[in-house]
Enzyme design. Structure first.
Site, short mmCIF file in Angstrom:
data_model
loop_
_atom_site.label_atom_id
_atom_site.label_comp_id
_atom_site.label_asym_id
_atom_site.label_seq_id
_atom_site.Cartn_x
_atom_site.Cartn_y
_atom_site.Cartn_z
N TYR A 226 34.98 44.73 33.56
CA TYR A 226 34.52 44.26 34.86
C TYR A 226 35.70 43.87 35.74
CZ TYR A 226 33.03 40.81 38.29
OH TYR A 226 32.86 40.09 39.45
N LYS B 119 37.26 45.56 39.40
CA LYS B 119 37.54 44.83 40.63
C LYS B 119 38.99 45.03 41.07
CE LYS B 119 33.59 42.80 41.61
NZ LYS B 119 32.85 43.12 42.85
N SER C 275 36.89 39.24 42.74
CA SER C 275 36.67 38.20 41.74
C SER C 275 38.00 37.66 41.23
CB SER C 275 35.89 38.78 40.56
OG SER C 275 35.84 37.86 39.48
#
Length: 341
Positions: free
Chosen positions: A148, A152, A124
């Protein structure tokens, strides 16, 4: 080629399956349906007239994951499975680390057991964090601003270390910007469970009457209209990027991070206007406070994808909105119950 796809029943996974099957690949999906539907796989089979092997399981279950990989013996893996909501990651960070990080280390160990050396990872643009300059290129410093994004970034590092230590390994880390839209048939699309965490499915649900209004998180950003600016990419373009990355892993060793976007920013307000145009529906909205961890502007430099993958996004924001509206208007409540297609 035999391709093992974690999270293949999800939004991006299901669209990529269509492209994989159309290209003649054999596919096995590993998914626990926590934010997806078996109906999506049934519709993929209908759209492609091809079968898809399916193993229901959780990537946190190392034994089940290893058994599935060893049994299928893939040539390559595409790794979509994971949790992806910024807000939820702030509330449940341990769940995100357990699923995204531990699940990914389980996958790499399972790949070793199955003697599989090729992986395309669903990463991402969130890993970049606040922009030190724009557009984001792959050399931009990593500085995620939420759990989050940190998961990643951690998984990217783990895969890079694995590739460095593994003879003949090839890995591509695809840094998505903002996937939106749906398959042109309207048969598969984005169907989040509960309240959508991403903008376009929320807009779509307001347009179709499932929700009363859209909440815009902040109108005081340093952008041309004060609302957040993002690089939105059509999910079909994104699916094509995965096939290009899969091809690349067959002709290059090592690990490469590659942006997947259009290179153009669209603000929240601009997207709402485009969706009104596509749907012909009013979309009531309200301005609410910013969300923790959100950044003002994010859009991609795409030269590396063009050079290494020979890929470029082809579909514009009007195509994104039109396909999303076709999916949402044909499926106002999203996917039906399993067994109904």
């Amino acid at each position: 080629m035999k391709v093992f796809v974690t999270g293949g029943a999800g939004y991006i996974g299901s669209h990529t399956l269509v492209q994989l099957l159309a290209a003649g690949h054999d596919v096995c999906v590993f998914d626990n349906y926590c934010n997806s539907s078996p109906v999506a796989l049934a519709r993929v089979r209908q759209l492609t007239n091809r079968d898809v092997a399916m193993v229901e399981g959780d990537i946190r279950d190392a034994d089940a994951l290893t058994a599935a990989l060893v049994d299928f013996a893939p040539d390559a893996v595409i790794h979509f499975a994971g949790l992806k909501a910024v807000g939820e990651s702030n509330e449940k960070p341990l769940l995100y680390y357990q699923t995204n990080v531990t699940g990914s280390t389980n996958l790499l160990a399972a790949m070793d057991a199955a003697n599989c050396r090729r992986i395309v990872f669903s990463s991402s643009a969130t890993v970049y964090g606040e922009a030190q300059y724009l557009p984001f290129d792959e050399e931009h410093p990593i500085g995620p601003t939420n759990p989050y994004g940190r998961t990643k970034a951690m998984v990217e590092g783990i895969i890079s270390d694995w590739a460095r230590a593994t003879p003949d390994a090839s890995a591509v880390l695809l840094r998505y910007f903002n996937p939106v839209g749906a398959h042109e048939s309207g048969r598969i699309g984005e169907d989040p469970q509960g309240i959508p965490n991403n903008l376009m499915p929320f807009v779509a649900q307001v347009a179709v009457g499932r929700r009363a209004k859209l909440s815009i998180f902040g109108d005081d950003y340093d952008t041309r209209d004060g609302t957040g600016e993002r690089d939105y990419i059509h999910v079909v373009d994104l699916a094509d990027a995965h096939l290009a990355a899969l091809d690349y892993t067959g002709r290059a060793m090592g690990c490469e991070a590659i942006n997947v976007g259009t290179g153009q920013g669209v603000t929240v307000s601009e997207l709402v206007v485009a969706y009104r145009r596509a749907s012909g529906r009013p979309i009531p909205l309200e301005i609410v406070p910013r969300r923790p961890g959100d950044v003002a502007r994010s859009y991609a430099a795409t030269a590396k994808a063009e050079k290494l993958l020979h890929w470029r996004a082809a579909l514009d924001v009007d195509a994104m909105c039109a396909s999303s509206w076709r999916w949402q208007s044909d499926n106002p409540q999203g996917y039906p119950m399993a067994g109904e297609v």
